[in-house]
Design an enzyme around this catalytic site. Sequence first.
Site, PDB file in Angstrom:
ATOM      1  N   GLY A 257     -13.262  -3.846 -20.428  1.00 50.19           N
ATOM      2  CA  GLY A 257     -14.623  -3.815 -20.943  1.00 50.19           C
ATOM      3  C   GLY A 257     -15.433  -4.982 -20.421  1.00 50.19           C
ATOM      4  N   PHE A 258     -16.692  -5.003 -20.792  1.00 47.73           N
ATOM      5  CA  PHE A 258     -17.621  -6.035 -20.325  1.00 47.73           C
ATOM      6  C   PHE A 258     -17.139  -7.437 -20.674  1.00 47.73           C
ATOM      7  CE2 PHE A 258     -21.880  -8.037 -21.746  1.00 47.73           C
ATOM      8  CZ  PHE A 258     -21.971  -8.809 -20.600  1.00 47.73           C
ATOM      9  N   ILE A 259     -16.953  -7.708 -21.949  1.00 48.87           N
ATOM     10  CA  ILE A 259     -16.527  -9.045 -22.373  1.00 48.87           C
ATOM     11  C   ILE A 259     -15.074  -9.283 -21.995  1.00 48.87           C
ATOM     12  CG2 ILE A 259     -16.175 -10.544 -24.374  1.00 48.87           C
ATOM     13  CD1 ILE A 259     -18.555  -9.024 -25.700  1.00 48.87           C
TER      14      ILE A 259
ATOM     15  N   TYR B  65     -21.097   1.734 -37.422  1.00 45.85           N
ATOM     16  CA  TYR B  65     -20.472   0.759 -36.522  1.00 45.85           C
ATOM     17  C   TYR B  65     -20.304  -0.592 -37.225  1.00 45.85           C
ATOM     18  CZ  TYR B  65     -20.446  -2.978 -33.044  1.00 45.85           C
ATOM     19  OH  TYR B  65     -20.154  -4.127 -32.348  1.00 45.85           O
TER      20      TYR B  65
ATOM     21  N   LYS C 185     -16.826  -2.726 -38.465  1.00 47.73           N
ATOM     22  CA  LYS C 185     -16.504  -4.093 -38.028  1.00 47.73           C
ATOM     23  C   LYS C 185     -16.345  -5.027 -39.222  1.00 47.73           C
ATOM     24  CE  LYS C 185     -16.278  -4.996 -34.116  1.00 47.73           C
ATOM     25  NZ  LYS C 185     -15.114  -4.894 -33.201  1.00 47.73           N
TER      26      LYS C 185
END
Length: 341
Positions: free
Chosen positions: A13-15, A155, A159
Site C-alpha cells: 500500500g501507499f504508506i 470506516y 477503526k
Amino acid sequence: MSQKTVLVTGSSGFIGYHLCRRLLADGFRVVGVDNLSDYYSVQLKQDRQEMLEQYPDFSVINRSIEEPGLMTELFAAHEPAYVVHLAAQAGVRYSIENPRSYLESNITGTFEILEAARAHPPRHMLLASTSSAFGANTQMPYQETQRADHQMSFYAATKKATENMAHSYAHLFDLPVTMFRFFTVYGPWGRPDMALFKFTKAILEGKPIDVYNFGDMQRDFTFVTDLVEAIRLLMEVIPERPANGVVPEGDSLSPVAPHRVVNIGNSESVRLTAFIEAIEAATGRKADQNLMPIQAGDVPATWADAALLNRLTGYSPQTSVPEGVARFVSWYREYYHTVPS
C-alpha cells in the site's frame, strides 16, 4: 524473536511501501503481507511491491490478513520483534457502498493479528487508526485525550473499534500497543482515490474537479515521509502499563494497559482551496472547479495536536503543503509519463 524483524501488513500500500523502504534502509528484515486488493489499481500496488522485492531482506506474502490462522502462522515462523499493522479497507465514501469489506478487513483482520500476537508476543505492536475516529468532535486541534464516541462513517467506526479491541488485548495479555491516528496522508505513490491524486489527474487532463462542501473544507495534510519518520521513532517508544494507574497529564496512555493513542499530523489545518492552489502551482494549470455539497460521512475539518508525538519522540512533521504537493506532482508526471505543457 528476531530483534531486527518487522512484520508490516499492507506492505504494498501507499504508506506500507514507504515504511518498508525506510525499515530496509535502516537494516531491518521486513516481512510484508498484502492481498493486492482491487479497491484501486492493482498495477500500482504491484509496482510498489516489485521495488521492495529488489531488497534481499524483504519478503512478502500476498494473502489476506483475515484468512483464519494465517497471521498466527506468520508470527510463529518469523517471530517479529515489531509489527506495524497498516492493512485496511480504506476510504470514507466507499464504506457506504461496501461496508462488509470494512468489517472483514478492518475488524476480522485486526482480530487475527491480535490473536497471533497473543500466541507469539512481539516487543511492540503499532496499529494504524485514523483522524476520522474523532468523528463529530468540534474542539480543535484534536487531542488524543479527547473522547471520540461519535464516528460519522462506518470506516471510522471500524477503526475506532480496532483501537478498543487492541486495548482489551493490551490489558489482558500485557501486549504493548501504540495506535496512531493519521491525518490526510499524501505524497508520491499515493492512492488514486485520494483528493490530491484525483485533482492532479483531472487538472493535467483538462477535466473539472469535484470540490465538496463548496470548497469550505480543511485538512491537516501530512506528507508521507514525515509520517514514516514518526512511525519509525514510535517503534522504540514502547508503552508500559502505568504504576498505580497514574498517567502523566496530556498522555493518552491507558491507566490499565500498555496502550497509547498518538496523533501523527502536520499540526496545521489547511483550507482545501489553498491545497488546490498548490496543485495549480505545481502543474502550471488552473483547475476548473465543480462546487458540490459535502458528502455523507465526511467531516468539514481536521487538525491534529501533535504535541504528544513531539514529547515522546522529539519529532514534529516538517514538510509544507506546497513542497509536498510539488513532490507528488513530479512523481505523477514521471510515473504516468506526462510532460509539462
